[in-house]
Design an enzyme around this catalytic site. Sequence first.
Site, PDB file in Angstrom:
ATOM      1  N   ARG A 100     -65.565 -17.240 -15.095  1.00 48.86           N
ATOM      2  CA  ARG A 100     -65.810 -16.073 -15.953  1.00 48.86           C
ATOM      3  C   ARG A 100     -65.927 -14.791 -15.130  1.00 48.86           C
ATOM      4  NH1 ARG A 100     -70.829 -17.647 -19.278  1.00 48.86           N
ATOM      5  NH2 ARG A 100     -70.594 -15.487 -19.969  1.00 48.86           N
ATOM      6  N   ASP A 103     -71.613  -8.987 -19.310  1.00 49.79           N
ATOM      7  CA  ASP A 103     -70.441  -8.558 -18.537  1.00 49.79           C
ATOM      8  C   ASP A 103     -70.519  -7.166 -17.931  1.00 49.79           C
ATOM      9  OD1 ASP A 103     -69.947  -6.896 -20.801  1.00 49.79           O
ATOM     10  OD2 ASP A 103     -68.592  -8.375 -21.703  1.00 49.79           O
ATOM     11  N   HIS A 161     -79.530 -10.862 -22.559  1.00 51.00           N
ATOM     12  CA  HIS A 161     -79.253 -12.132 -21.883  1.00 51.00           C
ATOM     13  C   HIS A 161     -78.957 -11.961 -20.402  1.00 51.00           C
ATOM     14  CE1 HIS A 161     -78.181 -13.933 -26.106  1.00 51.00           C
ATOM     15  NE2 HIS A 161     -79.489 -13.865 -25.887  1.00 51.00           N
ATOM     16  N   CYS A 192     -87.524 -18.893  -4.940  1.00 51.71           N
ATOM     17  CA  CYS A 192     -88.422 -17.749  -4.676  1.00 51.71           C
ATOM     18  C   CYS A 192     -88.213 -16.611  -5.658  1.00 51.71           C
ATOM     19  CB  CYS A 192     -88.256 -17.249  -3.246  1.00 51.71           C
ATOM     20  SG  CYS A 192     -86.729 -16.345  -2.955  1.00 51.71           S
ATOM     21  N   CYS A 222     -83.912 -18.132   1.673  1.00 54.15           N
ATOM     22  CA  CYS A 222     -84.999 -19.121   1.758  1.00 54.15           C
ATOM     23  C   CYS A 222     -84.488 -20.551   1.636  1.00 54.15           C
ATOM     24  CB  CYS A 222     -86.047 -18.845   0.676  1.00 54.15           C
ATOM     25  SG  CYS A 222     -85.638 -19.572  -0.937  1.00 54.15           S
ATOM     26  N   GLY A 280     -69.496  -7.735 -33.452  1.00 56.15           N
ATOM     27  CA  GLY A 280     -68.880  -8.799 -32.665  1.00 56.15           C
ATOM     28  C   GLY A 280     -69.823  -9.880 -32.195  1.00 56.15           C
ATOM     29  N   THR A 281     -70.749 -10.255 -33.065  1.00 57.49           N
ATOM     30  CA  THR A 281     -71.611 -11.397 -32.711  1.00 57.49           C
ATOM     31  C   THR A 281     -71.593 -12.401 -33.850  1.00 57.49           C
ATOM     32  OG1 THR A 281     -73.841 -12.172 -32.164  1.00 57.49           O
ATOM     33  CG2 THR A 281     -73.709 -10.153 -33.480  1.00 57.49           C
ATOM     34  N   ASN A 308     -67.059  -7.050 -37.675  1.00 55.80           N
ATOM     35  CA  ASN A 308     -66.676  -8.364 -37.171  1.00 55.80           C
ATOM     36  C   ASN A 308     -65.329  -8.733 -37.790  1.00 55.80           C
ATOM     37  OD1 ASN A 308     -66.653 -11.322 -36.556  1.00 55.80           O
ATOM     38  ND2 ASN A 308     -68.794 -10.974 -36.017  1.00 55.80           N
TER      39      ASN A 308
HETATM   40  C1  BJW Z   1     -64.864  -9.858 -32.996  1.00 54.35           C
HETATM   41  C2  BJW Z   1     -63.737  -9.609 -32.261  1.00 54.35           C
HETATM   42  C3  BJW Z   1     -63.298  -8.350 -32.219  1.00 54.35           C
HETATM   43  C4  BJW Z   1     -64.161 -11.792 -32.082  1.00 54.35           C
HETATM   44  N1  BJW Z   1     -63.997  -7.399 -32.886  1.00 54.35           N
HETATM   45  N2  BJW Z   1     -65.593  -9.018 -33.654  1.00 54.35           N
HETATM   46  C5  BJW Z   1     -84.812 -20.214 -33.933  1.00 54.35           C
HETATM   47  C6  BJW Z   1     -84.087 -21.130 -34.671  1.00 54.35           C
HETATM   48  C7  BJW Z   1     -83.261 -22.059 -34.035  1.00 54.35           C
HETATM   49  C8  BJW Z   1     -83.125 -22.066 -32.633  1.00 54.35           C
HETATM   50  C9  BJW Z   1     -83.830 -21.153 -31.935  1.00 54.35           C
HETATM   51  C10 BJW Z   1     -84.669 -20.244 -32.571  1.00 54.35           C
HETATM   52  N3  BJW Z   1     -85.230 -19.463 -31.608  1.00 54.35           N
HETATM   53  C11 BJW Z   1     -84.759 -19.836 -30.404  1.00 54.35           C
HETATM   54  C12 BJW Z   1     -83.924 -20.876 -30.575  1.00 54.35           C
HETATM   55  C13 BJW Z   1     -83.209 -21.604 -29.516  1.00 54.35           C
HETATM   56  C14 BJW Z   1     -81.989 -20.893 -28.993  1.00 54.35           C
HETATM   57  C15 BJW Z   1     -80.995 -20.644 -30.110  1.00 54.35           C
HETATM   58  O1  BJW Z   1     -80.802 -19.533 -30.576  1.00 54.35           O
HETATM   59  N4  BJW Z   1     -80.290 -21.673 -30.559  1.00 54.35           N
HETATM   60  C16 BJW Z   1     -79.297 -21.544 -31.631  1.00 54.35           C
HETATM   61  C17 BJW Z   1     -77.892 -21.665 -31.071  1.00 54.35           C
HETATM   62  C18 BJW Z   1     -79.585 -22.596 -32.646  1.00 54.35           C
HETATM   63  N5  BJW Z   1     -82.335 -19.659 -28.329  1.00 54.35           N
HETATM   64  C19 BJW Z   1     -82.796 -19.630 -27.107  1.00 54.35           C
HETATM   65  O2  BJW Z   1     -82.998 -20.654 -26.466  1.00 54.35           O
HETATM   66  C20 BJW Z   1     -83.100 -18.276 -26.513  1.00 54.35           C
HETATM   67  N6  BJW Z   1     -84.379 -18.305 -25.886  1.00 54.35           N
HETATM   68  C21 BJW Z   1     -85.519 -18.273 -26.608  1.00 54.35           C
HETATM   69  O3  BJW Z   1     -85.507 -18.112 -27.811  1.00 54.35           O
HETATM   70  O4  BJW Z   1     -86.665 -18.417 -25.851  1.00 54.35           O
HETATM   71  C22 BJW Z   1     -87.870 -18.716 -26.541  1.00 54.35           C
HETATM   72  C23 BJW Z   1     -87.804 -20.162 -26.938  1.00 54.35           C
HETATM   73  C24 BJW Z   1     -87.589 -21.116 -25.968  1.00 54.35           C
HETATM   74  C25 BJW Z   1     -87.511 -22.459 -26.343  1.00 54.35           C
HETATM   75  C26 BJW Z   1     -87.627 -22.828 -27.668  1.00 54.35           C
HETATM   76  C27 BJW Z   1     -87.823 -21.845 -28.650  1.00 54.35           C
HETATM   77  C28 BJW Z   1     -87.928 -20.500 -28.260  1.00 54.35           C
HETATM   78  C29 BJW Z   1     -82.119 -17.961 -25.390  1.00 54.35           C
HETATM   79  C30 BJW Z   1     -80.723 -17.785 -25.868  1.00 54.35           C
HETATM   80  C31 BJW Z   1     -79.790 -17.577 -24.666  1.00 54.35           C
HETATM   81  C32 BJW Z   1     -78.327 -17.500 -25.058  1.00 54.35           C
HETATM   82  N7  BJW Z   1     -77.549 -17.555 -23.882  1.00 54.35           N
HETATM   83  C33 BJW Z   1     -76.101 -17.384 -23.947  1.00 54.35           C
HETATM   84  C34 BJW Z   1     -75.542 -17.519 -22.516  1.00 54.35           C
HETATM   85  C35 BJW Z   1     -75.895 -16.275 -21.721  1.00 54.35           C
HETATM   86  C36 BJW Z   1     -75.339 -16.302 -20.357  1.00 54.35           C
HETATM   87  C37 BJW Z   1     -73.835 -16.365 -20.351  1.00 54.35           C
HETATM   88  O5  BJW Z   1     -73.149 -15.454 -20.841  1.00 54.35           O
HETATM   89  O6  BJW Z   1     -73.351 -17.364 -19.831  1.00 54.35           O
HETATM   90  O7  BJW Z   1     -75.772 -16.108 -24.488  1.00 54.35           O
HETATM   91  S1  BJW Z   1     -75.298 -18.513 -25.075  1.00 54.35           S
HETATM   92  C38 BJW Z   1     -74.090 -17.367 -25.643  1.00 54.35           C
HETATM   93  O8  BJW Z   1     -74.310 -17.058 -27.044  1.00 54.35           O
HETATM   94  C39 BJW Z   1     -74.378 -16.060 -24.884  1.00 54.35           C
HETATM   95  C40 BJW Z   1     -74.177 -15.025 -25.948  1.00 54.35           C
HETATM   96  O9  BJW Z   1     -74.819 -13.826 -25.584  1.00 54.35           O
HETATM   97  C41 BJW Z   1     -74.752 -15.694 -27.162  1.00 54.35           C
HETATM   98  C42 BJW Z   1     -74.286 -15.111 -28.466  1.00 54.35           C
HETATM   99  O10 BJW Z   1     -72.918 -15.237 -28.618  1.00 54.35           O
HETATM  100  P1  BJW Z   1     -72.101 -14.069 -29.340  1.00 54.35           P
HETATM  101  O11 BJW Z   1     -72.171 -12.853 -28.503  1.00 54.35           O
HETATM  102  O12 BJW Z   1     -72.529 -13.951 -30.723  1.00 54.35           O
HETATM  103  O13 BJW Z   1     -70.595 -14.612 -29.188  1.00 54.35           O
HETATM  104  P2  BJW Z   1     -69.811 -15.659 -30.134  1.00 54.35           P
HETATM  105  O14 BJW Z   1     -68.663 -16.143 -29.344  1.00 54.35           O
HETATM  106  O15 BJW Z   1     -70.711 -16.645 -30.686  1.00 54.35           O
HETATM  107  O16 BJW Z   1     -69.278 -14.764 -31.342  1.00 54.35           O
HETATM  108  C43 BJW Z   1     -68.289 -13.770 -31.169  1.00 54.35           C
HETATM  109  C44 BJW Z   1     -68.155 -13.041 -32.511  1.00 54.35           C
HETATM  110  O17 BJW Z   1     -67.257 -11.959 -32.333  1.00 54.35           O
HETATM  111  C45 BJW Z   1     -67.586 -13.895 -33.644  1.00 54.35           C
HETATM  112  O18 BJW Z   1     -68.366 -13.675 -34.808  1.00 54.35           O
HETATM  113  C46 BJW Z   1     -66.171 -13.355 -33.860  1.00 54.35           C
HETATM  114  O19 BJW Z   1     -65.751 -13.413 -35.220  1.00 54.35           O
HETATM  115  C47 BJW Z   1     -66.331 -11.926 -33.415  1.00 54.35           C
HETATM  116  N8  BJW Z   1     -65.152 -11.273 -32.868  1.00 54.35           N
HETATM  117  N9  BJW Z   1     -63.296 -10.844 -31.716  1.00 54.35           N
HETATM  118  C48 BJW Z   1     -65.123  -7.754 -33.596  1.00 54.35           C
HETATM  119  N10 BJW Z   1     -62.197  -7.988 -31.554  1.00 54.35           N
HETATM  120 ZN    ZN Z   2     -85.123 -17.802  -2.346  1.00 54.52          ZN
END
Ligand code: BJW
Ligand code: ZN
Length: 229
Positions: free
Chosen positions: A59, A95, A110, A121, A140, A177-178, A203
């Site tokens: 990526r 990004d 994120h 560390c 380290c 776009g999410t 979206n």
């Molecule tokens: C266009 C387009 C164009 C295309 N124009 N549009 C409550 C309920 C259930 C679960 C949970 C909850 N609270 C927390 C959770 C757990 C979990 C979670 O959410 N799970 C769900 C999946 C069920 N969340 C977490 O664990 C978060 N931490 C947290 O809450 O801590 C406290 C806690 C801990 C433990 C237990 C409970 C609470 C952390 C979430 C971290 C997400 N990390 C990632 C990776 C980041 C690093 C990396 O990039 O590698 O973040 S996962 C990935 O998804 C990334 C993104 O930021 C994130 C969102 O994705 P996004 O941006 O929406 O992309 P897509 O691909 O999904 O969608 C693209 C969209 O664009 C689509 O709709 C298309 O149609 C559209 N599109 N082209 C306009 N041209």
């Molecule tokens: Zn270190």
Amino acid sequence: MKGSLRAVFLTGAGVSAESGVPTFRGEGGLWRNFRPEELATPGAFKKDPWLVWQWYDWRRKILSGVRPNAGHRALSEIEKEKGAEGCTLITQNVDGLHQGAGSTNVLELHGSIWRLRCVLCAAAAENREVGLEEIPRCACGGLLRPAVVWFGEQLPEEVITAAVEAAGKADFMMVIGTSGVVQPAASLAVRAKENGAYVVEVNTEATPLTSIMDVTLQGRAGDILPLLL
Ligand code: BJW
Ligand code: ZN
């Protein structure tokens, strides 16, 4: 968009899609049959750090060759017009393309793919090298990891606090776009709506957030956002 109204923009991977950055979910958004829920976790890194690093290195390679698109540029222009104070950009993207387009008031929910952090560390530093041959290590001796937020990890406290506050005070929120499935990011739109903001979605498809929107603009961010200017 002018004046003292507080505007918040919440973006996801779709805003970078037109730059050539793969999204997470949906067509073309997967890598080697893994789902983000399987790779973007502390458990995955513990089990196979090199596999996770290969995903991030792939990526980072893509990202090192892309540029902000018309959508990123429009958001930066809006910030310039309104002034950064009344215009908060909350992004789930790691990004750096919003900042690359000139946006300054950016909350990276994120983290950033361009920052690495030691698992031992916690020392962190910017790093833009691509083409890794082995897992990078800290001075380290600890393994370095991308300073991004994986599933099950807390979001950076000061960032989520500022985002919750901005969403709660917003007069206008545009969600761009999410897929709206990842928490707590998606709930920021609900919070804005519940606190009286006028909420608009941009979206290419409907999402779980569509039903709470005042207006839905279906289409590509790079086509629609420049029209706001
Ligand atoms: C266009 C387009 C164009 C295309 N124009 N549009 C409550 C309920 C259930 C679960 C949970 C909850 N609270 C927390 C959770 C757990 C979990 C979670 O959410 N799970 C769900 C999946 C069920 N969340 C977490 O664990 C978060 N931490 C947290 O809450 O801590 C406290 C806690 C801990 C433990 C237990 C409970 C609470 C952390 C979430 C971290 C997400 N990390 C990632 C990776 C980041 C690093 C990396 O990039 O590698 O973040 S996962 C990935 O998804 C990334 C993104 O930021 C994130 C969102 O994705 P996004 O941006 O929406 O992309 P897509 O691909 O999904 O969608 C693209 C969209 O664009 C689509 O709709 C298309 O149609 C559209 N599109 N082209 C306009 N041209
Ligand atoms: Zn270190």
